[in-house]
Design a protein around this motif. Structure first.
Motif, PDB file in Angstrom:
ATOM      1  N   VAL A   1       0.928  -1.177  -0.255  1.00  0.00           N
ATOM      2  CA  VAL A   1      -0.163   0.046  -0.137  1.00  0.00           C
ATOM      3  C   VAL A   1       0.982   1.144  -0.018  1.00  0.00           C
ATOM      4  O   VAL A   1       1.702   1.281   0.976  1.00  0.00           O
TER       5      VAL A   1
ATOM      6  N   ASP B   1       0.492   5.345  -0.427  1.00  0.00           N
ATOM      7  CA  ASP B   1      -0.281   6.518  -0.590  1.00  0.00           C
ATOM      8  C   ASP B   1      -1.774   6.070  -0.602  1.00  0.00           C
ATOM      9  O   ASP B   1      -2.712   6.723  -1.489  1.00  0.00           O
ATOM     10  N   GLY B   2      -2.224   5.055   0.120  1.00  0.00           N
ATOM     11  CA  GLY B   2      -3.666   4.583   0.038  1.00  0.00           C
ATOM     12  C   GLY B   2      -3.914   3.815  -0.958  1.00  0.00           C
ATOM     13  O   GLY B   2      -5.197   3.426  -1.295  1.00  0.00           O
ATOM     14  N   LYS B   3      -3.043   3.325  -1.821  1.00  0.00           N
ATOM     15  CA  LYS B   3      -3.391   2.772  -3.084  1.00  0.00           C
ATOM     16  C   LYS B   3      -2.510   1.184  -3.011  1.00  0.00           C
ATOM     17  O   LYS B   3      -1.562   1.313  -2.624  1.00  0.00           O
ATOM     18  N   LEU B   4      -3.154   0.333  -3.719  1.00  0.00           N
ATOM     19  CA  LEU B   4      -2.484  -1.069  -3.766  1.00  0.00           C
ATOM     20  C   LEU B   4      -1.581  -0.741  -4.931  1.00  0.00           C
ATOM     21  O   LEU B   4      -2.109  -0.206  -5.939  1.00  0.00           O
ATOM     22  N   VAL B   5      -0.331  -1.171  -4.757  1.00  0.00           N
ATOM     23  CA  VAL B   5       0.645  -1.088  -5.937  1.00  0.00           C
ATOM     24  C   VAL B   5       1.368  -2.458  -5.919  1.00  0.00           C
ATOM     25  O   VAL B   5       1.968  -3.077  -4.938  1.00  0.00           O
TER      26      VAL B   5
END
Length: 78
Positions: free
Chosen positions: A42, A44-48
């Protein structure tokens, strides 16, 4: 003269847990490189998704020391 206040038992346990989570994150990256698989983090709050090749590049560049463990208990209690 400044004196440090001793850590509470809860703070000490939390610090030990954070260190353990960092070690686990590094071990997961090592295993992903060994097996040629990606990991998901995670950021910046996003799945990468990070590929094994990118992990290898990050390791070679010394970027693994930037692994952070976020204390979500502070934001949840506020």
């Amino acid at each position: 003269m400044s004196t440090k206040t001793p850590m509470t038992q809860k703070e000490e346990i939390f610090q030990l847990a954070k260190a353990a989570m960092r070690r686990a994150a590094i071990n997961a990256r090592e295993k992903a490189i060994e097996t040629g698989t990606a990991i998901v983090i995670v950021r910046d709050g996003k799945l990468v998704h990070i590929s094994a090749a990118e992990l290898q590049q990050q390791k070679a560049a010394g970027e693994w020391h930037n692994i952070r463990v976020i204390d979500r208990s502070k934001s949840a209690s506020q």
